[in-house]
Design a protein around this motif. Structure first.
Motif, short mmCIF file in Angstrom:
data_model
loop_
_atom_site.label_atom_id
_atom_site.label_comp_id
_atom_site.label_asym_id
_atom_site.label_seq_id
_atom_site.Cartn_x
_atom_site.Cartn_y
_atom_site.Cartn_z
N LEU A 173 45.13 56.57 34.94
CA LEU A 173 44.56 55.55 35.83
C LEU A 173 43.09 55.32 35.50
O LEU A 173 42.61 54.17 35.51
N ARG A 188 43.05 53.17 32.20
CA ARG A 188 43.61 51.83 32.21
C ARG A 188 43.27 50.99 33.44
O ARG A 188 43.24 49.76 33.36
N LEU A 189 43.02 51.63 34.58
CA LEU A 189 42.92 50.85 35.81
C LEU A 189 41.71 51.21 36.67
O LEU A 189 41.70 50.91 37.86
N ASP A 190 40.72 51.84 36.07
CA ASP A 190 39.58 52.27 36.88
C ASP A 190 38.86 51.09 37.53
O ASP A 190 38.33 51.21 38.63
N ARG A 226 40.27 48.40 38.60
CA ARG A 226 41.12 47.73 39.56
C ARG A 226 41.51 48.60 40.74
O ARG A 226 41.84 48.10 41.82
N VAL A 230 52.02 54.02 34.01
CA VAL A 230 50.69 53.46 34.22
C VAL A 230 50.50 52.22 33.35
O VAL A 230 49.90 51.22 33.79
N GLU A 231 51.00 52.25 32.13
CA GLU A 231 50.90 51.07 31.27
C GLU A 231 51.64 49.89 31.90
O GLU A 231 51.14 48.75 31.90
N ALA A 270 49.67 48.62 34.90
CA ALA A 270 48.51 47.83 34.49
C ALA A 270 48.94 46.41 34.11
O ALA A 270 48.28 45.44 34.48
N GLU A 290 47.88 42.92 36.07
CA GLU A 290 47.27 41.81 35.33
C GLU A 290 48.02 40.51 35.58
O GLU A 290 47.42 39.43 35.73
#
Length: 499
Positions: free
Chosen positions: A403, A406-408, A410, A488-489, A492, A496
């Motif tokens: 996370l 890839r998503l910090d 968001r 997680v991919e 993400a 998006e």
């Protein structure tokens, strides 16, 4: 309608496994009960009906004999066969209410509440995948050990496999007491323990045993959805209480709902936000409950899994007034299909609770209790907790790292020091608005990952005081590291596409 018409409308079939005489018996019985063959109506002779149906006479005789034995037909040699004249004339049932098609009459208020109580609670289905919430790692459970213990228990049949005490297997209760005293600081004896069919049954029993219609109950919101239904079915008045970084806001609840008779709380690890109730609030809750003679149900559903130190002492260990009822489950530690939970009741409440348990299902299944007792006594339980705690800690760290990478930008993570799940909140976009969490969750499911929007845990009756920033609940315990990274991919990509 004549018998010929009845047979023509539903002819006998040689293509089914049901014998022909049973088919004829069922059709005649249905016709009598529905009034299509009235009391006193004469039936054809067995030879004639056999000819019409193109079956053997013995088939018709067997059907007639069964109906005669059950009281539908009367007759004798040379007199013919008749529908028993003593049967009441069948009347068409009135049409069912439109809101409940097929029911004889509408459900009473309590029945309707029970039927609808768990409608909002989601059940796991399909294969386990990232990020199924509140699900232990079944890949880590020693099922072969469990199978051997179960087979061993079955090889020693005896009175212990008959009916048991409503409170449960004595040996298991003794072992649970020893474990809870050592691991959670719970002050108890085996006489205080009642084994239940999961924690859900424990809540149902406690609500109906301790609450009168109209009594107020504090419930965390957002919180565990399964807690509301038993209280509502018991006729309680649901009072939602906000949760913050210190857990349930006791001062807010005391100011807004001072007349409550029960509190449902998750002090060790709040679902879904992950907060741990501070010591100051624990003591404040105990003081309030003692002063108001209110019960506290402490739901300690996954306290074994704390990753930044030893498990915290229970709220029950601080109780000096006998107002805390401690409930636990084996679903998170072992596997949900086991359906075993327990209640540690104050001494004076234990016996009434056991009697109430007997009303619901006499006692929980004995064989799993015996196997669990052996599982604990032989050290498998402690080893399994150590193993899963280490594995879940690794899986948790994999999720946090993924996370963060890839998503910090968001998502921001909530407390991460305990449990099987992680609560993440959306960061607002450049326009200051948050993504639609329900839309994200739906798109995630289409992408092959399973998560829950934070709004799922909000009580429908909760007011603005209970509002929290939108977010998601991600389980990390059910699958391994590779599945978590792939999940997680996919998450993400979903975020998006949908924001």
């Amino acid at each position: 309608m004549t018998l010929d018409e009845l047979i023509a409308a539903a002819p006998l079939s040689r293509a089914t496994a049901t014998p022909l005489f049973r088919q004829l018996y069922a059709r005649l019985k249905d016709a009598i009960l529905r009034g299509r063959l009235a009391p006193g109506a004469r039936l054809p002779a067995t030879r004639e009906l056999a000819r019409q149906l193109q079956v053997s006479r013995q088939t018709v005789i067997a059907a007639y004999e069964q109906l005669t034995a059950e009281g539908y037909l009367r007759g004798g040699v040379g007199r013919g066969t008749f529908v028993d004249a003593a049967l009441p004339v069948a009347r068409q049932a009135p049409p069912a209410p439109a809101a409940l098609p097929g029911l004889l009459r509408p459900l009473p208020e309590r029945g309707a509440a029970m039927a609808a109580g768990m409608a909002r609670v989601r059940y796991h289905s399909g294969p386990v995948r990232a990020f199924r919430p509140s699900m232990p790692g079944l890949d880590l459970f020693p099922f072969e050990v469990w199978r051997k213990l179960e087979m061993r228990a079955l090889r020693r049949p005896g009175p212990h496999l008959g009916y048991s005490a409503p409170s449960g297997d004595l040996r298991l209760r003794e072992l649970l007491c020893a474990y809870l005293r050592a691991a959670r600081g719970v002050d108890c004896t085996q006489e205080q323990v009642v084994i239940t069919s999961g924690s859900q049954q424990a809540l149902y029993l406690l609500a109906h045993l301790l609450l009168a219609p109209g009594d107020a109950v504090w419930l965390e919101s957002p919180g565990y959805q399964g807690a509301c239904a038993p209280m509502a079915v018991a006729g309680a008045r649901i009072c939602t209480v906000p949760v913050d970084a210190e857990g349930m806001d006791v001062a807010w609840a005391a100011a807004h709902h001072p007349d409550a008779r029960m509190v449902f709380a998750t002090p060790s690890h709040q679902l879904p936000l992950g907060a741990t109730m501070s010591l100051a609030r624990r003591l404040a809750l105990l003081r309030w409950a003692t002063a108001h003679r209110a019960w506290i149900i402490e739901d300690d559903y996954d306290s074994e899994y704390r990753y930044t130190g030893p498990p915290l002492a229970s709220l029950q260990s601080l109780d000096r007034a006998g107002c805390v009822i401690y409930t636990g489950t084996l679903s998170k530690v072992l596997f949900p299909g086991l359906r075993l939970g327990y209640v540690v009741a104050p001494p004076a409440l234990a016996e009434p609770l056991a009697h109430a348990k007997a009303v619901v299902d006499r006692h929980s299944a004995i064989l799993p209790q015996m196997v669990l007792a052996d599982f604990i006594a032989e050290g498998h339980f402690a080893r399994h907790i150590r193993r899963t705690r280490e594995a879940y800690a690794e899986r948790r760290q994999v999720l946090l790292d993924a996370l963060g990478t890839r998503l910090d930008e968001r998502l921001r993570c909530g407390p991460t020091d305990a449990g099987l799940d992680l609560c993440v909140h959306f960061r607002p976009g450049r326009d200051g608005r948050f993504p639609d969490e329900a839309r994200v969750a739906e798109a995630a499911l289409d992408a092959g990952i399973e998560l829950r929007p934070l709004a799922y845990y909000a009580n429908p009756q909760a007011g603005p005081a209970c509002a929290v920033d939108p977010g998601l609940v991600l389980g990390f315990s059910a699958v391994g590291a590779a599945d978590i990274r792939r999940g997680v991919e996919r998450l993400a990509a979903v975020i998006e596409r949908t924001t």
